[in-house]
Scaffold this active site. Sequence first.
Site, PDB file in Angstrom:
ATOM      1  CD  GLU A 151      13.616  -0.908  -5.385  1.00 27.74           C
ATOM      2  OE1 GLU A 151      13.593   0.301  -5.118  1.00 27.74           O
ATOM      3  OE2 GLU A 151      13.339  -1.357  -6.515  1.00 27.74           O
TER       4      GLU A 151
ATOM      5  CE  LYS B 158       0.792  -2.372  -1.501  1.00 20.32           C
ATOM      6  NZ  LYS B 158       0.412  -1.299  -2.362  1.00 20.32           N
TER       7      LYS B 158
ATOM      8  CE  LYS C  49       2.466  -1.549  -4.973  1.00 21.36           C
ATOM      9  NZ  LYS C  49       1.766  -0.366  -5.492  1.00 21.36           N
TER      10      LYS C  49
HETATM   11  C1  PBG Z   1      -1.183   1.302  -6.313  1.00 22.20           C
HETATM   12  C2  PBG Z   1      -1.345   0.486  -5.097  1.00 22.20           C
HETATM   13  C3  PBG Z   1      -1.726  -0.869  -4.979  1.00 22.20           C
HETATM   14  C4  PBG Z   1      -1.870  -1.103  -3.618  1.00 22.20           C
HETATM   15  C5  PBG Z   1      -1.542   0.077  -2.960  1.00 22.20           C
HETATM   16  N1  PBG Z   1      -1.181   1.033  -3.883  1.00 22.20           N
HETATM   17  C6  PBG Z   1      -2.078  -1.873  -5.993  1.00 22.20           C
HETATM   18  C7  PBG Z   1      -1.110  -2.317  -6.983  1.00 22.20           C
HETATM   19  O1  PBG Z   1       0.082  -2.023  -6.931  1.00 22.20           O
HETATM   20  O2  PBG Z   1      -1.573  -3.000  -7.885  1.00 22.20           O
HETATM   21  C8  PBG Z   1      -2.335  -2.390  -3.007  1.00 22.20           C
HETATM   22  C9  PBG Z   1      -2.890  -2.272  -1.638  1.00 22.20           C
HETATM   23  C10 PBG Z   1      -3.704  -3.418  -1.195  1.00 22.20           C
HETATM   24  O3  PBG Z   1      -3.783  -4.479  -1.844  1.00 22.20           O
HETATM   25  O4  PBG Z   1      -4.308  -3.286  -0.127  1.00 22.20           O
HETATM   26  N2  PBG Z   1       0.012   1.246  -6.949  1.00 22.20           N
END
Ligand code: PBG
Length: 328
Positions: free
Chosen positions: A232, A247, A194
Amino acid sequence: MTMIQRLRRSRRTAEIRALVAETRLSVDDFIMPYFVVEGINVKKPIETMPEVFRFSIDNLLKDIEELSGLGVKGVLLFGVPDKKNPTGSYAYKRTGIIQKAVSAIKKKFPGIAVITDVCMCSYTSAGHCGIVKNGIVQNDDSLAVLSKIALSHADAGADIVAPSAMMDGQVGAIREILDSKKCVDVAIMAYSAKYASGFYAPFRDAADSSPKFGDRKSYQMDYRNVKEALRESAADLREGADILMVKPALSYLDVIRAVKEHPETSIAPLAAYNVSGEYSMVKAAAMKGWLDEKKTAMEILTSIKRAGADIIITYFAKQAAGWIKEDE
Ligand code: PBG
């Protein structure tokens, strides 16, 4: 002129193109994310995410009914709580918004795969994904809280928990608590790679989860890196992840491909999250008449699959399921 190779022969008609198509998007690939709030009959638009809403549980159930009617089998839930505190403890309350939503969905639609986001950013006053002490997001203190959150989701009936906080060891910590509490059947979809991304901005409006100070770069990944995504992902598998995730998706197709090809990680199911900013860009351009929404959205979703994703988490899930049906 004799040309042995005339590749246009296989592009001549829609039927031939369908026969030779290498990538097929299916409703089976989709997971639909939802934002859930307290209250009754709430369907609150999110300005930066056209046609995405914050639903109260009653309206959420109605939307899932339509979604499952279109053949989508998985939902990913984000709670937007009324109250926050420094420790994010409302995230693991038995009567919290997510816990109530999960049991309501499982009661009405036992077959729907219910996946829950396990994070603290919507629940902590600081808006960070972990516990903050002296201005620093604490890794190991956060693991204890994330584990409690995951367990509370499992107790409510979640099929899969999805830790997104990017704390080291979060998958292992969650697997351990789930197993010790006899939740051995609850799977973990790990947000393995992520990235700290500008594409999350609309989501943070929706989930009210913006950090109150600094940014998330000390825990989310640096977008200059791809080998690190493999480390990761491999670590998450060793810690017990059932499904890996990359992601965002669209700017990270190379990362999806790398995880799908590396010997250590290629054997696991891989999800890709087509995030809020990726969705809203298409919506905004389509609203201006600059792009054709269906064409561009389907092209993006197909490219994510082509890159190697087995599962696509997308706010387009419901619409795309409709488009696939329309084209059949
Ligand atoms: C929470 C989370 C986020 C997203 C999913 N889970 C935001 C972030 O990390 O700031 C983003 C999902 C999206 O933008 O559609 N940790």
